[in-house]
Design an enzyme around this catalytic site. Sequence first.
Site, PDB file in Angstrom:
ATOM      1  N   ASP A 169       0.931  -1.308   0.259  1.00 50.06           N
ATOM      2  CA  ASP A 169       0.089   0.108  -0.103  1.00 50.06           C
ATOM      3  C   ASP A 169       0.804   1.176  -0.032  1.00 50.06           C
ATOM      4  O   ASP A 169       0.970   1.927   0.767  1.00 50.06           O
ATOM      5  CB  ASP A 169      -0.965   0.187   1.308  1.00 50.06           C
TER       6      ASP A 169
HETATM    7  N1  LIG Z   1       4.021   4.055  14.729  1.00 50.74           N
HETATM    8  C1  LIG Z   1       3.693   5.354  14.187  1.00 50.74           C
HETATM    9  N2  LIG Z   1       4.549   6.220  14.140  1.00 50.74           N
HETATM   10  C2  LIG Z   1       4.324   7.418  13.733  1.00 50.74           C
HETATM   11  N3  LIG Z   1       3.017   7.693  12.913  1.00 50.74           N
HETATM   12  C3  LIG Z   1       2.256   6.638  12.527  1.00 50.74           C
HETATM   13  C4  LIG Z   1       2.585   5.527  13.349  1.00 50.74           C
HETATM   14  N4  LIG Z   1       1.369   4.560  13.116  1.00 50.74           N
HETATM   15  C5  LIG Z   1       0.605   5.337  12.310  1.00 50.74           C
HETATM   16  N5  LIG Z   1       1.066   6.695  12.121  1.00 50.74           N
HETATM   17  C6  LIG Z   1       0.469   7.733  11.462  1.00 50.74           C
HETATM   18  O1  LIG Z   1      -0.949   7.426  11.293  1.00 50.74           O
HETATM   19  C7  LIG Z   1      -1.324   7.346   9.743  1.00 50.74           C
HETATM   20  C8  LIG Z   1      -2.496   6.120   9.940  1.00 50.74           C
HETATM   21  O2  LIG Z   1      -1.957   4.925  10.178  1.00 50.74           O
HETATM   22  P1  LIG Z   1      -2.124   3.760   9.294  1.00 50.74           P
HETATM   23  O3  LIG Z   1      -1.863   3.972   7.928  1.00 50.74           O
HETATM   24  O4  LIG Z   1      -1.533   2.361   9.661  1.00 50.74           O
HETATM   25  O5  LIG Z   1      -3.687   3.790   9.303  1.00 50.74           O
HETATM   26  P2  LIG Z   1      -4.690   2.871   8.325  1.00 50.74           P
HETATM   27  O6  LIG Z   1      -6.276   3.435   8.673  1.00 50.74           O
HETATM   28  O7  LIG Z   1      -4.269   1.721   7.811  1.00 50.74           O
HETATM   29  O8  LIG Z   1      -4.262   4.053   6.721  1.00 50.74           O
HETATM   30  P3  LIG Z   1      -5.229   3.876   5.353  1.00 50.74           P
HETATM   31  O9  LIG Z   1      -5.951   5.108   5.097  1.00 50.74           O
HETATM   32  O10 LIG Z   1      -3.823   4.136   4.472  1.00 50.74           O
HETATM   33  O11 LIG Z   1      -5.675   2.621   5.190  1.00 50.74           O
HETATM   34  C9  LIG Z   1      -0.205   6.965   9.353  1.00 50.74           C
HETATM   35  O12 LIG Z   1      -0.148   7.579   7.993  1.00 50.74           O
HETATM   36  C10 LIG Z   1       0.813   7.911  10.131  1.00 50.74           C
HETATM   37  O13 LIG Z   1       0.807   9.288   9.554  1.00 50.74           O
HETATM   38 MG   LIG Z   2      -2.345   4.176   6.058  1.00 45.82          MG
END
Ligand SMILES: Nc1ncnc2c1ncn2[C@@H]1O[C@H](COP(=O)(O)OP(=O)(O)OP(=O)(O)O)[C@@H](O)[C@H]1O
Ligand SMILES: [Mg+2]
Length: 243
Positions: A169
Amino acid sequence: MSIPDAAEIPAKVAELAQGWSIEPVWRNKLGGVTFRIERGTSVRFVKHTPRDPEVSVDDEAERLAWAARWIAVPRVVAHGADGAHEWIVTEAVAGENAVSPRWTADPETAVRALGSGLRAMHDALPVDGCPFDWGVASRVANAAERGIEVPGAFRSAPPIDRLVVCHGDACAPNTLLADDGSVAAHVDLGALGVADRWADLAPAILSCGWNYGEGWGDTLLEAYGVERDDERLAFYTGLWNET
Ligand SMILES: Nc1ncnc2c1ncn2[C@@H]1O[C@H](COP(=O)(O)OP(=O)(O)OP(=O)(O)O)[C@@H](O)[C@H]1O
Ligand SMILES: [Mg+2]
């Protein structure tokens, strides 16, 4: 998928935060929200999301643990699920989301970082011994489990250009940039697996269009270090859109 101004705090998130301060930082396409939680110098992220039939937090935790041997990724503190939702708590990694206002105001730097950062990730993760597959057949099968029938044109890929461990992704928001405009870390690795590198390059370019405007594809490819391959880009863009 956006940076929210505000969000309700689910009871599970409040429980996981144990009194730490809570700030919403990201809303995904399912309406799930990632929160930044903080106490003193400790910072963690709590993703709380409706169960995603495409990829689970178990998948993500397993892949983060595997990839951590070679690249900068968040360390998992806890993860779990109940009937409708799932959550994963990770230690913060340094860096700022590549679609934060700072970086959307400087797309040239951000796009170059996305390209070179994706290349560095592909070069660092070993295909041999990688237990995860993100090839076309497994993506088509995953889509079928979600009731999506992928059209025939996107079921058989062009010959593999270079097999790598793909992010799965590789959209701009899943890349964190350091102050100097280099890639600090990758997040959201739930679909990571072995595939042709164009499987990552296609959504990376698509996401540049969504986040920085059209016309950044060649900048990304130049920073990655590859000549544009229209046939593979068309195939993997189509597969991404269909799945
Ligand atoms: N461990 C971390 N350290 C720093 N930032 C983080 C971390 N985990 C998540 N984030 C922030 O939070 C955001 C969302 O996390 P993540 O991408 O895992 O969620 P998602 O709901 O799967 O996203 P998507 O919309 O891509 O499906 C990331 O884009 C990042 O900016
Ligand atoms: Mg994400």
